[in-house]
Design an enzyme around this catalytic site. Structure first.
Site, PDB file in Angstrom:
ATOM      1  N   GLY A 136       0.821  -1.203   0.000  1.00 38.88           N
ATOM      2  CA  GLY A 136       0.000   0.000   0.000  1.00 38.88           C
ATOM      3  C   GLY A 136       0.856   1.253   0.000  1.00 38.88           C
ATOM      4  N   CYS A 137       0.227   2.381  -0.319  1.00 32.88           N
ATOM      5  CA  CYS A 137       0.980   3.637  -0.441  1.00 32.88           C
ATOM      6  C   CYS A 137       1.474   4.144   0.913  1.00 32.88           C
ATOM      7  CB  CYS A 137       0.149   4.688  -1.164  1.00 32.88           C
ATOM      8  SG  CYS A 137      -1.509   4.940  -0.490  1.00 32.88           S
ATOM      9  N   PHE A 138       0.582   4.273   1.898  1.00 32.93           N
ATOM     10  CA  PHE A 138       1.028   4.641   3.239  1.00 32.93           C
ATOM     11  C   PHE A 138       2.050   3.631   3.754  1.00 32.93           C
ATOM     12  CE2 PHE A 138      -2.837   7.384   4.400  1.00 32.93           C
ATOM     13  CZ  PHE A 138      -2.086   8.531   4.531  1.00 32.93           C
ATOM     14  N   ALA A 139       1.772   2.340   3.526  1.00 31.01           N
ATOM     15  CA  ALA A 139       2.651   1.288   4.022  1.00 31.01           C
ATOM     16  C   ALA A 139       4.059   1.439   3.457  1.00 31.01           C
ATOM     17  CB  ALA A 139       2.079  -0.084   3.669  1.00 31.01           C
ATOM     18  N   CYS A 141       5.541   4.244   2.315  1.00 28.86           N
ATOM     19  CA  CYS A 141       6.167   5.447   2.845  1.00 28.86           C
ATOM     20  C   CYS A 141       6.626   5.255   4.291  1.00 28.86           C
ATOM     21  CB  CYS A 141       5.187   6.618   2.746  1.00 28.86           C
ATOM     22  SG  CYS A 141       5.928   8.240   3.007  1.00 28.86           S
TER      23      CYS A 141
END
Length: 339
Positions: A136-139, A141
């Site tokens: 995932g994107c948050f994951a 980052c």
């Protein structure tokens, strides 16, 4: 080697569009089909209008097994349903951009086992994988901000994280909180302390943390708890994620910077900046930039990515490159927006 034949499911959305923007210019790729039930027969450039002049491909509602790799750019929960309804030959590699196969307990379907596709963590496993669960994107980052500390056994205190994402992180389908008139000049918190990406972040970090005791009287081999206090924000911009993380840390700034430089020495897209960082340095690229600061006994880590590229489609192509023995930068030498 001959060109990699690619099939794309869900080519009309944000991640599908970003994937097409990369792959139409990828020197080692032939796009065999782009599937979309709602747009079958339409030119890709009619939906992704910036691709006018770059491709004359059309969407199709037909599937083909004559491919080397299949990208699933569908909604969460839909990837597993799609594969259950449409089995593909075991020889065809699959890269899924949804969350359906990211967690260890959900990483299998039929004969397929999905490897978690964060190259900075699992590069060697990705090289030999048949199936990839794209992070995932948050994951992405947040993990890139914390992995070096996890491996060094330095996540001993609670980690406090805030991160702000652009509106494209919510997907293409309009919602109340992605509507321009609501999002513009606005800021809000959502899913505080319980964002779904915390599960995959926790699995990755715990896989690196050395076995620790919990103090006097603790059983040998018992692992210390990992506490991530994560507050996500919706930002008033389209693309990118900026995260700030901090925790107690006895390292000096120089020691922390060396730890990060050494950890990411063979990571071509993750870079440590001695100067403060801003989103425009990474938007439209597959980069992650990290900046460290020491404030008393607190270590602060800033990390930034483009949520649609390093946080989604760019990382998916990076994984494809590794799976097929290519330079992982192939097709991903992209220009930041800068201004």
């Amino acid at each position: 080697m001959s060109n990699i034949k690619v099939g794309i499911i869900g080519g009309a959305g944000y991640t599908g569009g970003e994937l097409l923007r990369i792959l139409v210019h990828h020197q080692k790729v032939e796009i065999a089909f782009v599937h979309s039930n709602s747009n079958a027969g339409n030119l890709i450039s009619d939906v992704h209008t910036d691709l006018l002049g770059d491709t004359d491909l059309t969407f199709t509602d037909q599937l083909s097994q004559d491919i080397d790799v299949l990208f699933l750019c569908v909604g969460h929960g839909d990837a597993r349903k799609f594969l259950e309804a449409n089995p593909f030959k075991d020889a065809i590699k699959i890269i899924d951009l949804s969350q359906d196969f990211r967690l260890n307990q959900k990483s299998k379907i039929e004969n397929r086992k999905f490897i978690y596709g964060l190259p900075e963590l699992n590069k060697e496993a990705i090289k030999t994988a048949q199936n990839i669960a794209n992070p995932g994107c948050f994951a992405t980052c947040l993990q890139l901000a914390l992995l070096p500390l996890a491996k060094a056994g330095l996540l001993k205190s609670e980690v406090h994280i805030t991160a702000t994402t652009g509106s494209t992180g919510a997907g293409q389908k309009p919602t109340t909180t992605s509507h321009f008139s609501w999002r513009s000049n606005n800021l809000s918190v959502y899913k505080a302390f319980e964002h779904q990406h915390l599960n995959e972040i926790g699995e990755s970090l715990k896989s690196l943390i050395p076995t620790l005791s919990k103090g006097e009287g603790a059983k040998t081999g018992e692992q210390e708890d990992l506490v991530l206090n994560f507050i996500p924000y919706r930002g008033s911009f389209a693309r990118g994620i900026m995260a700030s993380s901090y925790m107690d840390c006895d390292l000096s700034l120089e020691e922390a910077e060396k730890l990060y430089q050494d950890f990411y020495a063979d990571a071509p897209f993750t870079h440590i900046s001695k100067e403060n960082i801003d989103l425009k340095q990474v938007v439209n690229t597959n980069k992650c930039l990290i900046h460290l600061e020491k404030h008393g006994n607190k270590l602060m880590i800033l990390s930034i990515i483009d949520n649609l590229l390093k946080g989604a489609s760019g990382q998916a192509v990076q994984n494809m490159n590794l799976m097929f023995g290519l330079d992982e930068r192939e097709g991903l030498r992209l220009k930041a927006i800068g201004f």
